[in-house]
Design a protein around this motif. Sequence first.
Motif, PDB file in Angstrom:
ATOM      1  N   ARG A   1       9.394  27.234  26.998  1.00  0.00           N
ATOM      2  CA  ARG A   1       8.652  27.295  25.875  1.00  0.00           C
ATOM      3  C   ARG A   1       8.435  26.484  24.885  1.00  0.00           C
ATOM      4  O   ARG A   1       9.088  27.212  24.099  1.00  0.00           O
ATOM      5  N   GLU A   2       8.394  25.444  24.140  1.00  0.00           N
ATOM      6  CA  GLU A   2       8.447  25.113  22.476  1.00  0.00           C
ATOM      7  C   GLU A   2       7.170  25.022  21.686  1.00  0.00           C
ATOM      8  O   GLU A   2       6.850  24.994  21.099  1.00  0.00           O
ATOM      9  N   ALA A   3       6.171  24.315  22.165  1.00  0.00           N
ATOM     10  CA  ALA A   3       4.454  23.616  21.313  1.00  0.00           C
ATOM     11  C   ALA A   3       3.939  25.862  21.907  1.00  0.00           C
ATOM     12  O   ALA A   3       3.825  25.866  22.761  1.00  0.00           O
ATOM     13  N   ALA A   4       3.736  25.719  20.575  1.00  0.00           N
ATOM     14  CA  ALA A   4       2.702  26.844  20.551  1.00  0.00           C
ATOM     15  C   ALA A   4       3.852  28.449  21.295  1.00  0.00           C
ATOM     16  O   ALA A   4       3.138  28.921  21.836  1.00  0.00           O
ATOM     17  N   ALA A   5       4.785  28.016  21.224  1.00  0.00           N
ATOM     18  CA  ALA A   5       6.030  29.507  21.342  1.00  0.00           C
ATOM     19  C   ALA A   5       5.935  30.019  20.501  1.00  0.00           C
ATOM     20  O   ALA A   5       7.159  31.053  20.753  1.00  0.00           O
ATOM     21  N   TRP A   6       6.282  30.268  18.898  1.00  0.00           N
ATOM     22  CA  TRP A   6       6.935  29.878  17.667  1.00  0.00           C
ATOM     23  C   TRP A   6       5.565  31.240  17.273  1.00  0.00           C
ATOM     24  O   TRP A   6       5.107  30.915  17.224  1.00  0.00           O
ATOM     25  N   SER A   7       6.370  31.869  16.119  1.00  0.00           N
ATOM     26  CA  SER A   7       5.279  32.871  15.949  1.00  0.00           C
ATOM     27  C   SER A   7       6.229  32.853  13.844  1.00  0.00           C
ATOM     28  O   SER A   7       7.134  33.162  13.781  1.00  0.00           O
ATOM     29  N   VAL A   8       4.588  33.665  12.985  1.00  0.00           N
ATOM     30  CA  VAL A   8       5.673  34.488  12.140  1.00  0.00           C
ATOM     31  C   VAL A   8       6.194  35.488  12.122  1.00  0.00           C
ATOM     32  O   VAL A   8       5.433  35.695  13.229  1.00  0.00           O
ATOM     33  N   PRO A   9       7.003  35.746  11.665  1.00  0.00           N
ATOM     34  CA  PRO A   9       7.429  37.082  11.904  1.00  0.00           C
ATOM     35  C   PRO A   9       6.774  38.167  11.477  1.00  0.00           C
ATOM     36  O   PRO A   9       6.080  38.491  10.733  1.00  0.00           O
ATOM     37  N   LYS A  10       5.839  39.036  12.660  1.00  0.00           N
ATOM     38  CA  LYS A  10       4.674  40.319  12.391  1.00  0.00           C
ATOM     39  C   LYS A  10       5.221  40.895  13.882  1.00  0.00           C
ATOM     40  O   LYS A  10       5.610  40.259  14.524  1.00  0.00           O
ATOM     41  N   GLY A  11       4.101  41.778  13.285  1.00  0.00           N
ATOM     42  CA  GLY A  11       3.810  43.021  14.666  1.00  0.00           C
ATOM     43  C   GLY A  11       2.752  43.981  14.324  1.00  0.00           C
ATOM     44  O   GLY A  11       2.031  43.461  13.214  1.00  0.00           O
ATOM     45  N   GLU A  12       2.131  44.853  15.817  1.00  0.00           N
ATOM     46  CA  GLU A  12       1.228  44.936  15.494  1.00  0.00           C
ATOM     47  C   GLU A  12       1.564  46.963  14.169  1.00  0.00           C
ATOM     48  O   GLU A  12       2.739  46.995  13.936  1.00  0.00           O
ATOM     49  N   TYR A  13      -0.093  46.743  13.572  1.00  0.00           N
ATOM     50  CA  TYR A  13       0.011  48.228  13.077  1.00  0.00           C
ATOM     51  C   TYR A  13      -1.187  49.335  13.424  1.00  0.00           C
ATOM     52  O   TYR A  13      -1.645  48.606  13.919  1.00  0.00           O
ATOM     53  N   GLY A  14      -0.833  50.328  13.242  1.00  0.00           N
ATOM     54  CA  GLY A  14      -1.768  51.902  12.951  1.00  0.00           C
ATOM     55  C   GLY A  14      -2.395  51.580  12.651  1.00  0.00           C
ATOM     56  O   GLY A  14      -2.522  51.604  10.991  1.00  0.00           O
ATOM     57  N   PRO A  15      -3.163  52.494  12.535  1.00  0.00           N
ATOM     58  CA  PRO A  15      -4.211  53.218  11.058  1.00  0.00           C
ATOM     59  C   PRO A  15      -3.662  53.819  10.337  1.00  0.00           C
ATOM     60  O   PRO A  15      -3.554  53.761   9.421  1.00  0.00           O
ATOM     61  N   ASP A  16      -2.277  54.542  10.343  1.00  0.00           N
ATOM     62  CA  ASP A  16      -1.554  55.554   9.733  1.00  0.00           C
ATOM     63  C   ASP A  16      -1.160  54.475   9.234  1.00  0.00           C
ATOM     64  O   ASP A  16       0.479  54.843   7.899  1.00  0.00           O
ATOM     65  N   GLU A  17      -0.910  53.521   9.204  1.00  0.00           N
ATOM     66  CA  GLU A  17       0.707  52.384   8.361  1.00  0.00           C
ATOM     67  C   GLU A  17      -0.574  51.085   7.621  1.00  0.00           C
ATOM     68  O   GLU A  17      -1.522  50.745   7.873  1.00  0.00           O
ATOM     69  N   GLY A  18      -0.019  50.788   6.330  1.00  0.00           N
ATOM     70  CA  GLY A  18      -0.822  49.772   5.391  1.00  0.00           C
ATOM     71  C   GLY A  18      -0.320  48.417   6.159  1.00  0.00           C
ATOM     72  O   GLY A  18       0.662  48.009   6.436  1.00  0.00           O
ATOM     73  N   ALA A  19      -1.028  47.895   6.151  1.00  0.00           N
ATOM     74  CA  ALA A  19      -0.834  46.075   6.311  1.00  0.00           C
ATOM     75  C   ALA A  19       1.112  45.347   5.729  1.00  0.00           C
ATOM     76  O   ALA A  19       1.564  45.490   6.580  1.00  0.00           O
ATOM     77  N   GLU A  20       0.586  45.393   4.392  1.00  0.00           N
ATOM     78  CA  GLU A  20       1.744  45.415   3.450  1.00  0.00           C
ATOM     79  C   GLU A  20       3.152  46.390   3.729  1.00  0.00           C
ATOM     80  O   GLU A  20       4.378  45.280   4.892  1.00  0.00           O
ATOM     81  N   ALA A  21       3.174  47.518   4.273  1.00  0.00           N
ATOM     82  CA  ALA A  21       3.943  47.886   4.726  1.00  0.00           C
ATOM     83  C   ALA A  21       4.243  47.474   6.043  1.00  0.00           C
ATOM     84  O   ALA A  21       5.900  47.847   6.696  1.00  0.00           O
ATOM     85  N   ALA A  22       3.943  47.341   6.813  1.00  0.00           N
ATOM     86  CA  ALA A  22       3.929  46.784   8.648  1.00  0.00           C
ATOM     87  C   ALA A  22       4.764  45.312   8.308  1.00  0.00           C
ATOM     88  O   ALA A  22       5.743  45.122   8.960  1.00  0.00           O
ATOM     89  N   ALA A  23       4.366  44.313   7.349  1.00  0.00           N
ATOM     90  CA  ALA A  23       4.569  43.303   7.524  1.00  0.00           C
ATOM     91  C   ALA A  23       6.805  43.141   7.325  1.00  0.00           C
ATOM     92  O   ALA A  23       7.001  43.086   7.796  1.00  0.00           O
ATOM     93  N   ARG A  24       6.282  44.611   6.307  1.00  0.00           N
ATOM     94  CA  ARG A  24       7.976  44.337   5.758  1.00  0.00           C
ATOM     95  C   ARG A  24       9.159  44.651   7.060  1.00  0.00           C
ATOM     96  O   ARG A  24       9.406  44.646   7.017  1.00  0.00           O
ATOM     97  N   ARG A  25       8.147  46.445   7.126  1.00  0.00           N
ATOM     98  CA  ARG A  25       9.033  46.503   8.754  1.00  0.00           C
ATOM     99  C   ARG A  25       9.098  45.353   9.704  1.00  0.00           C
ATOM    100  O   ARG A  25      10.117  45.635  10.298  1.00  0.00           O
ATOM    101  N   GLU A  26       8.356  44.766   9.857  1.00  0.00           N
ATOM    102  CA  GLU A  26       8.434  43.715  11.458  1.00  0.00           C
ATOM    103  C   GLU A  26       9.631  42.723  10.706  1.00  0.00           C
ATOM    104  O   GLU A  26      10.457  42.586  11.092  1.00  0.00           O
ATOM    105  N   PHE A  27       9.005  42.557   9.732  1.00  0.00           N
ATOM    106  CA  PHE A  27      10.575  41.194   8.834  1.00  0.00           C
ATOM    107  C   PHE A  27      11.513  41.759   9.345  1.00  0.00           C
ATOM    108  O   PHE A  27      12.541  40.827  10.367  1.00  0.00           O
ATOM    109  N   THR A  28      11.844  43.235   9.088  1.00  0.00           N
ATOM    110  CA  THR A  28      13.411  43.709   9.242  1.00  0.00           C
ATOM    111  C   THR A  28      13.181  43.796  10.242  1.00  0.00           C
ATOM    112  O   THR A  28      14.422  43.705  11.586  1.00  0.00           O
TER     113      THR A  28
END
Length: 167
Positions: free
Chosen positions: A39-66
């Motif tokens: 698939r090509e159409a609608a099969a791409w994403s921003v580098p991202k990932g899930e996180y839980g209540p013990d991690e902040g969104a910004e820290a998760a974004a940094r971790r997932e990017f890496t």
Amino acid sequence: MSTGRRSAGLLLFRVTADADERDVEVLIGHMGGPFWAGREAAAWSVPKGEYGPDEGAEAAARREFTEELGVPVPPGEWIALGEARQRSGKTVTVWALEAELDLGSVVPGTFTMEWPRGSGVQQEFPEMDRFAWCTPEQAAERLIAGQRVFVDRLRAQVRGAAASPDA
């Protein structure tokens, strides 16, 4: 009380300009694994990932990017692009960062899953199998629908900053 699934990501961009106005190119990744393979159409994403209540969104974004690109987050000022609720019900928070990245330096992270399903065989797949710098129009075709809003928000901010007398 259930807070629902949450995900955070970082959208790299670079500013482009022609005679008329400033614009952007964004770095997005094609989702890895057998489900997305043809698939090509609608099969791409921003580098991202899930996180839980013990991690902040910004820290998760940094971790997932890496994790997903295998390179550190470039230095620079993060621009908040807000949240969007995906069709799946997941809430995604994204920041943008103006930076260059040599795609040749990327070493995608991997995940393991049973494939083919029901076979008992575990296989490893890249989380994202390729990356590309895209215009907003290209990103609109490639990104999953619920993430397109982040490119629109970024584009509006870049164009708004160019129109500002302080820019």
